[in-house]
Write a protein that holds these residues in place. Structure first.
Motif, PDB file in Angstrom:
ATOM      1  N   ARG A   1       0.809  -1.220   0.000  1.00 42.97           N
ATOM      2  CA  ARG A   1       0.000   0.000   0.000  1.00 42.97           C
ATOM      3  C   ARG A   1       0.844   1.272   0.000  1.00 42.97           C
ATOM      4  O   ARG A   1       0.358   2.350  -0.341  1.00 42.97           O
ATOM      5  CB  ARG A   1      -0.939   0.004   1.202  1.00 42.97           C
ATOM      6  CG  ARG A   1      -0.256   0.091   2.554  1.00 42.97           C
ATOM      7  CD  ARG A   1      -1.236   0.060   3.703  1.00 42.97           C
ATOM      8  NE  ARG A   1      -0.579   0.179   5.002  1.00 42.97           N
ATOM      9  CZ  ARG A   1       0.012  -0.818   5.623  1.00 42.97           C
ATOM     10  NH1 ARG A   1      -0.016  -2.034   5.078  1.00 42.97           N
ATOM     11  NH2 ARG A   1       0.602  -0.626   6.788  1.00 42.97           N
ATOM     12  N   THR A   2       2.128   1.182   0.408  1.00 39.41           N
ATOM     13  CA  THR A   2       2.997   2.359   0.408  1.00 39.41           C
ATOM     14  C   THR A   2       4.068   2.290  -0.670  1.00 39.41           C
ATOM     15  O   THR A   2       4.928   3.166  -0.745  1.00 39.41           O
ATOM     16  CB  THR A   2       3.688   2.516   1.777  1.00 39.41           C
ATOM     17  OG1 THR A   2       4.530   1.375   2.026  1.00 39.41           O
ATOM     18  CG2 THR A   2       2.651   2.654   2.890  1.00 39.41           C
ATOM     19  N   ALA A   3       4.033   1.262  -1.506  1.00 38.84           N
ATOM     20  CA  ALA A   3       5.085   1.041  -2.503  1.00 38.84           C
ATOM     21  C   ALA A   3       4.994   2.059  -3.640  1.00 38.84           C
ATOM     22  O   ALA A   3       3.904   2.429  -4.083  1.00 38.84           O
ATOM     23  CB  ALA A   3       4.988  -0.375  -3.063  1.00 38.84           C
ATOM     24  N   HIS A   4       6.161   2.495  -4.105  1.00 36.09           N
ATOM     25  CA  HIS A   4       6.282   3.335  -5.299  1.00 36.09           C
ATOM     26  C   HIS A   4       6.824   2.450  -6.420  1.00 36.09           C
ATOM     27  O   HIS A   4       7.968   2.008  -6.368  1.00 36.09           O
ATOM     28  CB  HIS A   4       7.232   4.509  -5.053  1.00 36.09           C
ATOM     29  CG  HIS A   4       6.774   5.414  -3.955  1.00 36.09           C
ATOM     30  ND1 HIS A   4       5.784   6.354  -4.110  1.00 36.09           N
ATOM     31  CD2 HIS A   4       7.179   5.498  -2.670  1.00 36.09           C
ATOM     32  CE1 HIS A   4       5.599   7.000  -2.967  1.00 36.09           C
ATOM     33  NE2 HIS A   4       6.430   6.497  -2.067  1.00 36.09           N
ATOM     34  N   VAL A   5       6.003   2.190  -7.429  1.00 31.97           N
ATOM     35  CA  VAL A   5       6.368   1.297  -8.531  1.00 31.97           C
ATOM     36  C   VAL A   5       6.297   2.073  -9.840  1.00 31.97           C
ATOM     37  O   VAL A   5       5.348   2.833 -10.076  1.00 31.97           O
ATOM     38  CB  VAL A   5       5.435   0.073  -8.586  1.00 31.97           C
ATOM     39  CG1 VAL A   5       5.750  -0.798  -9.800  1.00 31.97           C
ATOM     40  CG2 VAL A   5       5.564  -0.748  -7.305  1.00 31.97           C
ATOM     41  N   ILE A   6       7.305   1.885 -10.699  1.00 37.24           N
ATOM     42  CA  ILE A   6       7.308   2.442 -12.049  1.00 37.24           C
ATOM     43  C   ILE A   6       7.033   1.309 -13.026  1.00 37.24           C
ATOM     44  O   ILE A   6       7.645   0.239 -12.931  1.00 37.24           O
ATOM     45  CB  ILE A   6       8.655   3.100 -12.384  1.00 37.24           C
ATOM     46  CG1 ILE A   6       8.970   4.224 -11.390  1.00 37.24           C
ATOM     47  CG2 ILE A   6       8.645   3.653 -13.804  1.00 37.24           C
ATOM     48  CD1 ILE A   6      10.354   4.821 -11.570  1.00 37.24           C
ATOM     49  N   LEU A   7       6.122   1.529 -13.950  1.00 38.00           N
ATOM     50  CA  LEU A   7       5.795   0.531 -14.977  1.00 38.00           C
ATOM     51  C   LEU A   7       6.226   1.075 -16.328  1.00 38.00           C
ATOM     52  O   LEU A   7       5.688   2.068 -16.812  1.00 38.00           O
ATOM     53  CB  LEU A   7       4.296   0.225 -14.973  1.00 38.00           C
ATOM     54  CG  LEU A   7       3.790  -0.728 -16.065  1.00 38.00           C
ATOM     55  CD1 LEU A   7       4.488  -2.084 -15.965  1.00 38.00           C
ATOM     56  CD2 LEU A   7       2.278  -0.899 -15.969  1.00 38.00           C
ATOM     57  N   ALA A   8       7.205   0.428 -16.941  1.00 45.88           N
ATOM     58  CA  ALA A   8       7.701   0.823 -18.258  1.00 45.88           C
ATOM     59  C   ALA A   8       7.093  -0.080 -19.321  1.00 45.88           C
ATOM     60  O   ALA A   8       7.309  -1.290 -19.314  1.00 45.88           O
ATOM     61  CB  ALA A   8       9.221   0.730 -18.305  1.00 45.88           C
ATOM     62  N   GLY A   9       6.308   0.505 -20.223  1.00 47.69           N
ATOM     63  CA  GLY A   9       5.702  -0.266 -21.310  1.00 47.69           C
ATOM     64  C   GLY A   9       4.336  -0.799 -20.979  1.00 47.69           C
ATOM     65  O   GLY A   9       4.033  -1.961 -21.276  1.00 47.69           O
TER      66      GLY A   9
ATOM     67  N   ALA B   1      -5.207  -2.844  -8.601  1.00 52.85           N
ATOM     68  CA  ALA B   1      -6.178  -3.634  -7.848  1.00 52.85           C
ATOM     69  C   ALA B   1      -5.518  -4.428  -6.728  1.00 52.85           C
ATOM     70  O   ALA B   1      -6.154  -4.718  -5.708  1.00 52.85           O
ATOM     71  CB  ALA B   1      -6.931  -4.574  -8.787  1.00 52.85           C
ATOM     72  N   ILE B   2      -4.242  -4.789  -6.898  1.00 56.14           N
ATOM     73  CA  ILE B   2      -3.545  -5.560  -5.879  1.00 56.14           C
ATOM     74  C   ILE B   2      -3.128  -4.679  -4.712  1.00 56.14           C
ATOM     75  O   ILE B   2      -2.696  -5.175  -3.668  1.00 56.14           O
ATOM     76  CB  ILE B   2      -2.322  -6.275  -6.491  1.00 56.14           C
ATOM     77  CG1 ILE B   2      -2.036  -7.593  -5.763  1.00 56.14           C
ATOM     78  CG2 ILE B   2      -1.100  -5.395  -6.490  1.00 56.14           C
ATOM     79  CD1 ILE B   2      -3.003  -8.684  -6.056  1.00 56.14           C
ATOM     80  N   GLY B   3      -3.255  -3.356  -4.898  1.00 53.40           N
ATOM     81  CA  GLY B   3      -3.001  -2.448  -3.786  1.00 53.40           C
ATOM     82  C   GLY B   3      -1.722  -1.659  -3.842  1.00 53.40           C
ATOM     83  O   GLY B   3      -1.319  -1.065  -2.828  1.00 53.40           O
ATOM     84  N   VAL B   4      -1.052  -1.600  -5.003  1.00 58.72           N
ATOM     85  CA  VAL B   4       0.167  -0.790  -5.110  1.00 58.72           C
ATOM     86  C   VAL B   4      -0.186   0.669  -4.867  1.00 58.72           C
ATOM     87  O   VAL B   4      -1.066   1.239  -5.522  1.00 58.72           O
ATOM     88  CB  VAL B   4       0.823  -0.964  -6.491  1.00 58.72           C
ATOM     89  CG1 VAL B   4       1.966   0.034  -6.686  1.00 58.72           C
ATOM     90  CG2 VAL B   4       1.333  -2.390  -6.657  1.00 58.72           C
ATOM     91  N   GLY B   5       0.514   1.303  -3.897  1.00 54.86           N
ATOM     92  CA  GLY B   5       0.126   2.635  -3.466  1.00 54.86           C
ATOM     93  C   GLY B   5       0.360   3.718  -4.487  1.00 54.86           C
ATOM     94  O   GLY B   5      -0.470   4.627  -4.658  1.00 54.86           O
ATOM     95  N   SER B   6       1.500   3.665  -5.212  1.00 57.82           N
ATOM     96  CA  SER B   6       1.835   4.695  -6.190  1.00 57.82           C
ATOM     97  C   SER B   6       2.387   4.021  -7.430  1.00 57.82           C
ATOM     98  O   SER B   6       3.390   3.302  -7.366  1.00 57.82           O
ATOM     99  CB  SER B   6       2.877   5.665  -5.608  1.00 57.82           C
ATOM    100  OG  SER B   6       3.323   6.578  -6.592  1.00 57.82           O
ATOM    101  N   LEU B   7       1.747   4.242  -8.560  1.00 59.06           N
ATOM    102  CA  LEU B   7       2.141   3.593  -9.808  1.00 59.06           C
ATOM    103  C   LEU B   7       2.400   4.666 -10.858  1.00 59.06           C
ATOM    104  O   LEU B   7       1.504   5.425 -11.220  1.00 59.06           O
ATOM    105  CB  LEU B   7       1.047   2.631 -10.287  1.00 59.06           C
ATOM    106  CG  LEU B   7       1.369   1.756 -11.505  1.00 59.06           C
ATOM    107  CD1 LEU B   7       2.598   0.895 -11.243  1.00 59.06           C
ATOM    108  CD2 LEU B   7       0.171   0.872 -11.845  1.00 59.06           C
TER     109      LEU B   7
END
Length: 378
Positions: free
Chosen positions: A232-240, A253-259
């Motif tokens: 819930r507090t994770a910062h994730v970068i999605l490339a592509g 939906a899985i709850g990643v806090g920042s995408l």
């Protein structure tokens, strides 16, 4: 790495040698011919042999059976048994189905039959290809899926130059199959097929947009867990994100806090400093700020023996197909349940279980079946 044995049909010594690429293989072939003579060396590529699965005959010719084939399930040894396959018997069954349309699955083999379709519009990094060239890859997938599920998976390369053409073909085939699976197919074609199948009652499973995306979500969960970062507090970068199908929505939906979505041509870095994880679907360079990278390009899948560290569609494709064939639908909740279950099945220090882990497909399918919640179709 080498191994040797004797061919049972000829008694000749067979030696298998693995090389690190085509140039080394060509040099090895030249060396063997120069040192031992052309008449003593009969060279072949085991990958081609496995693709053809040729069966030698008494006349020294061979018949290519391919990696998958059909088997006859109904007895035909007596005249009475053959009569039950005649047109008169078929008419009786057809009349029964006209009066009882919901009994097609109980009267035929449809409920265990999967159409594995591709128009070869996205074959690894080779780009669009003639449809027939993707058949070896479809047969390999069919062999894996048959082994994992027991379902009858039919590899069907299709010549379709527009999304509408492929959608029309999939719709025409749908009545004979419990589910349709798309592989090595460009997302634009996948979207058209999904829209066309929505009202047919035949679910669609996309190898990249569904199976690979679920494996990436599971790997993301474990990558964050290993760093002791709450989702819930994770910062994730999605490339592509355009290559990931449902991946973007599943990560939310899985709850990643920042995408954060990374656009081509910009540095894959989080504006507030190092992110907790970069999920890379395109092959971008590692960020200079130290953000850890999960390599998950769907066009560059890991070797099967390395699937405890990187996601592969085979992690979940068998379970998703079994679910779709059994329930005649595939929902977003099914995908989320599969992702959580897959993450839980990984061993200590692993991002994912190996795809060869015994009972993997059955464990995932059982986890999906146990969860009573449902949502809109994915």
């Amino acid at each position: 790495m080498t191994e040797s044995d004797h061919a049972p049909d000829t008694g000749l010594c067979r030696i298998s040698a693995d090389t690190d690429g085509l140039p080394a293989l060509l040099r090895l072939r030249t060396l063997l011919r120069e040192r031992l003579g052309v008449e003593l060396i009969h060279l072949g590529d085991p990958a081609l042999d496995a693709a053809a699965t040729a069966t030698a005959t008494a006349t020294a010719t061979a018949t290519a059976t391919g990696k998958v084939t059909q088997r006859l399930c109904v007895p035909v040894g007596t005249a009475r048994e053959r009569d039950l396959l005649d047109s008169e018997a078929d008419h009786r069954v057809i009349q029964h189905l006209i009066l009882n349309p919901d009994s097609v699955d109980s009267c035929t083999g449809r409920r265990r039959r999967i159409a594995l379709i591709s128009n070869a519009s996205a074959v690894a990094d080779l780009g669009p290809l003639p449809a027939a060239t993707v058949l070896p890859a479809l047969e390999s997938a069919a062999a894996h899926l048959r082994r994992a599920t027991g379902l009858d998976v039919h590899p069907l390369p299709v010549t379709a130059h527009t999304p509408q053409d492929l959608a029309a073909t999939a719709t025409a085939l749908a009545p004979g199959f419990a589910a349709v699976c798309l592989s090595h197919t460009h997302p634009a074609y996948v979207g058209a097929v999904r829209a066309a199948l929505e009202h047919t009652g035949t679910p669609l499973v996309d190898t990249t947009g569904h199976a690979h995306a679920v494996a990436v979500v599971a790997a993301t969960l474990n990558a964050l867990h290993h760093k002791a970062v709450p989702t819930r507090t994770a910062h994730v970068i999605l490339a592509g994100a355009d290559r990931g199908g449902h991946l973007f929505g599943l990560l939310l939906a899985i709850g990643v806090g920042s995408l954060t979505l990374h656009e081509t041509g910009t540095p894959p870095e989080h504006p507030a400093g190092p992110a907790d994880l970069l999920v890379d679907l395109t092959g971008v360079p590692a960020p200079e700020d130290g953000t850890p990278v999960l390599r998950a390009c769907p066009q560059e899948l890991p070797p099967l023996q390395e699937t405890a560290r990187r996601p592969h569609p085979f992690h979940t494709l068998a379970a998703l197909l079994a679910t779709a064939a059994h329930s005649r639908r595939l929902t977003r909740h099914h995908l989320l349940t599969a992702a959580r279950a897959l993450a839980d099945l990984a061993g200590p220090g692993q991002l994912l279980p190996s795809i060869d882990q015994p009972g993997l497909a059955q464990a995932l399918a059982a986890a999906i079946a146990r969860d009573p919640a449902h949502s809109t179709d994915a």
